[in-house]
Design an enzyme around this catalytic site. Structure first.
Site, short mmCIF file in Angstrom:
data_model
loop_
_atom_site.label_atom_id
_atom_site.label_comp_id
_atom_site.label_asym_id
_atom_site.label_seq_id
_atom_site.Cartn_x
_atom_site.Cartn_y
_atom_site.Cartn_z
CB THR A 228 -0.81 -0.01 1.19
OG1 THR A 228 -1.75 -1.11 1.14
CG2 THR A 228 -1.56 1.39 1.32
CE1 TYR B 246 -6.27 -3.89 6.96
CE2 TYR B 246 -4.70 -5.04 5.79
CZ TYR B 246 -4.98 -3.93 6.49
OH TYR B 246 -4.14 -3.23 6.63
NE ARG C 269 1.64 -11.54 1.45
CZ ARG C 269 2.55 -10.31 1.69
NH1 ARG C 269 1.88 -9.26 2.14
NH2 ARG C 269 3.78 -10.61 1.87
C1 LIG Z 1 5.02 0.17 2.85
C2 LIG Z 1 4.36 -1.11 2.92
C3 LIG Z 1 3.02 -1.47 2.55
C4 LIG Z 1 2.49 -2.74 2.80
N1 LIG Z 1 1.27 -2.85 2.16
C5 LIG Z 1 0.78 -4.30 2.16
C6 LIG Z 1 -0.53 -4.60 1.70
O1 LIG Z 1 -1.14 -3.84 0.87
N2 LIG Z 1 -0.80 -6.05 1.33
C7 LIG Z 1 -0.14 -6.84 2.30
O2 LIG Z 1 -0.30 -7.92 2.22
N3 LIG Z 1 1.16 -6.56 2.71
C8 LIG Z 1 1.40 -5.40 2.79
N4 LIG Z 1 2.77 -5.12 3.30
C9 LIG Z 1 3.44 -6.11 3.92
C10 LIG Z 1 4.81 -6.51 2.85
O3 LIG Z 1 3.81 -6.95 1.42
C11 LIG Z 1 5.62 -7.59 3.14
O4 LIG Z 1 4.95 -8.66 3.57
C12 LIG Z 1 6.51 -7.03 4.44
O5 LIG Z 1 6.89 -5.61 4.12
C13 LIG Z 1 7.60 -8.03 4.57
O6 LIG Z 1 8.37 -8.17 3.35
P1 LIG Z 1 9.89 -7.58 3.23
O7 LIG Z 1 10.65 -7.97 4.42
O8 LIG Z 1 10.38 -8.19 1.92
O9 LIG Z 1 9.84 -6.13 3.06
C14 LIG Z 1 3.30 -3.69 3.08
C15 LIG Z 1 4.67 -3.53 3.71
C16 LIG Z 1 5.08 -2.15 3.39
C17 LIG Z 1 6.57 -1.80 3.82
#
Ligand SMILES: Cc1cc2nc3c(=O)[nH]c(=O)nc-3n(C[C@H](O)[C@H](O)[C@H](O)COP(=O)(O)O)c2cc1C
Length: 357
Positions: free
Chosen positions: A25, A180, A227
Site C-alpha cells: 500500500t 482485514y 496470502r
Molecule cells: C509500505 C508497505 C506497505 C504494505 N502494504 C501491504 C499490502 O497492501 N498488502 C499486504 O499483504 N502486505 C503489505 N505489506 C507487507 C509486505 O507485503 C511484506 O509482507 C512485508 O514488508 C515483509 O516483507 P519484506 O521483508 O520483503 O519487506 C506492506 C509493507 C510495507 C513496507
C-alpha cells in the site's frame, strides 16, 4: 546460476524468475480510489520481477478504509488499472492484483459518504489510522454483516476478480491476513457469530474459502492465490489457535487447486509458517518476510517454496532483479514518503546503474 533466476510456473502464471514483488500500500490513488499516472510508472519500473503482486485494492466501496488506496469496482478504476497492466506487460512482466477488503480496519473519512464499515461482528478494532481529512483517527465501530449480506460481499469479490481480468491482470490474490475482513472472520477474537460463519474453526474459515471458490469459478483457480500470516496480531486480531485456523483454511481450499499460497513468516517464534504451509497446502508457495538475495536462494534451494517475495527492497530498488543478479548494492528508502501523494519517494528512485553514475 542462482535458483532465483530460474523460471517457475504457479498455476496458470508463468514467472520468468522467482523474485516476486510483494504487495505494498503506497497511498498514491486519487480521492475516487482510481490509480494514477505515477502508479503506472512505478509498476512499469518494477516489471522485471517474476511476478508483481499489486497493492491491496478494495473490491467495493465498503472495502475501502485507508487513505488514497485504490479500488476496482468502477469503470474508471478498471480503465486506470488497465494502463498499469499494459505498461507491465509491455515491459515483459506479470502482474496480479491483491484484493483487500479492510472490513472494520476502516475510517469513514477514507471512503465514500454512503459506504459502510462492516465486519463479522460488531467488535471495534482498538487501533488508529490516518486520514487526510482528520489526521489520526480511531477506526469506525463496524456493523455486523447479516447472513444475507455475507453472500453480497462474496459477490463483490467475485465481481472484482472479473474486473481485474478485464483490466488485464494475470490473476488475483486474496488478502487473508493483517486484520482485514477475511482474517476478521478467521480469528476467534473478532468473529463472535453463531451462524455457519462463526464458532468452530471450520465455520470461521468458511468466508475466505467461499470467496476463493467464487473467484476461482469466475476466472480459473490457476489465476487465484491467497496470502496468510498465521498468528499475525496486526489491527487488533486475536485468535485462540492460529495454527488450527491456518490449517483449516488450507484444507478447505485444497480441492480448488489454487495457483499459490503467499505465506509470511509468523511473528510467533514457536510457529513455523513455512512448514505449516508445506504440510497443509499443495499449491506453490511464495515465501515472504525479511529475505535478502542470499537467504532467498538458500530457502528455495532447501525446497521451502517455489518463489520468494520482497517488499521493502523493491521500494528504492526498482531494478531489484538486476541488482541481485549482479550483486550490486541495494539502496535504502525514505520512510517519510511511504504514504505521501505524488512521485517523490515513489516513482523517482533510480536504477542501480543510474544510481552509481
Ligand atoms: C509500505 C508497505 C506497505 C504494505 N502494504 C501491504 C499490502 O497492501 N498488502 C499486504 O499483504 N502486505 C503489505 N505489506 C507487507 C509486505 O507485503 C511484506 O509482507 C512485508 O514488508 C515483509 O516483507 P519484506 O521483508 O520483503 O519487506 C506492506 C509493507 C510495507 C513496507
Amino acid at each position: 546460476m542462482s535458483i532465483l533466476f530460474e523460471p517457475v510456473r504457479l498455476g496458470e502464471l508463468e514467472l520468468a524468475n522467482r523474485i516476486v514483488m510483494a504487495p505494498m500500500t503506497r497511498s498514491r490513488a486519487d480521492a475516487r480510489a482510481v490509480p494514477t499516472d505515477e502508479m503506472v510508472e512505478y509498476y512499469r519500473q518494477r516489471a522485471s520481477a517474476g511476478l508483481i503482486v499489486a497493492e491491496g485494492t478494495a473490491p467495493s466501496a465498503n472495502g475501502l478504509g485507508y487513505c488514497r488506496t485504490p479500488a476496482i469496482y468502477s469503470e474508471e478504476q478498471i480503465d486506470a488499472w488497465g494502463q498499469v497492466t499494459r505498461a507491465v506487460h509491455e515491459a515483459g512482466g506479470r502482474i496480479v492484483l491483491q484484493l483487500m477488503h479492510v472490513g472494520r480496519a476502516a475510517s469513514r473519512h477514507n471512503k465514500p459518504a454512503d459506504a459502510l464499515t462492516v465486519a463479522p461482528s460488531a467488535v471495534r478494532a482498538r487501533t488508529q489510522l490516518f486520514s487526510d481529512a482528520a489526521g489520526l483517527v480511531d477506526t469506525d465501530a463496524p456493523q455486523a454483516l447479516a447472513l444475507a449480506d455475507v453472500a453480497l460481499v462474496i459477490e463483490e469479490y467475485r465481481r472484482a476478480a472479473l474486473n481485474a481480468r478485464e483490466a488485464g491482470f494475470d490473476g488475483v490474490e486474496l488478502h487473508c491476513t493483517s486484520g482485514y475482513l477475511p482474517m476478521q472472520f478467521m480469528a476467534s477474537g473478532s468473529n463472535l457469530r453463531d451462524d455457519r460463519y462463526g464458532g468452530s474453526t471450520e465455520n470461521r474459515v468458511r468466508f475466505p474459502a467461499e470467496v476463493l471458490a467464487a473467484m476461482a469459478t469466475a476466472i480459473g483457480a490457476g489465476r487465484v492465490g491467497f496470502r496468510m500470516c498465521p498468528g499475525n496480531a496486526y489491527n487488533d486480531i486475536s485468535d485462540a489457535d492460529p495454527v488450527a485456523t491456518a490449517a483449516a483454511l488450507c484444507a478447505a481450499v485444497e480441492p480448488l487447486g489454487l495457483a499459490y499460497l503467499h505465506i509470511m513468516r509468523s511473528p510467533l517464534a514457536e510457529l513455523d509458517a513455512f512448514a505449516l504451509a508445506h504440510q497443509h497446502c499443495s499449491a506453490g508457495l511464495i515465501l515472504n518476510d525479511g529475505f535478502d538475495g542470499a537467504s532467498a536462494a538458500a530457502a528455495l534451494d532447501a525446497g521451502q517454496g517455489e518463489a520468494v517475495s520482497f517488499a521493502r527492497h523493491f521500494i528504492a530498488n526498482p531494478d531489484l532483479v538486476e541488482r541481485l543478479r549482479h550483486g550490486l548494492p541495494l539502496s535504502g528508502f525514505d520512510r517519510k514518503t511511504l504514504y505521501t501523494p505524488g512521485p517523490r519517494g515513489y516513482s523517482d528512485y533510480p536504477n542501480g546503474t543510474q544510481a552509481m553514475a
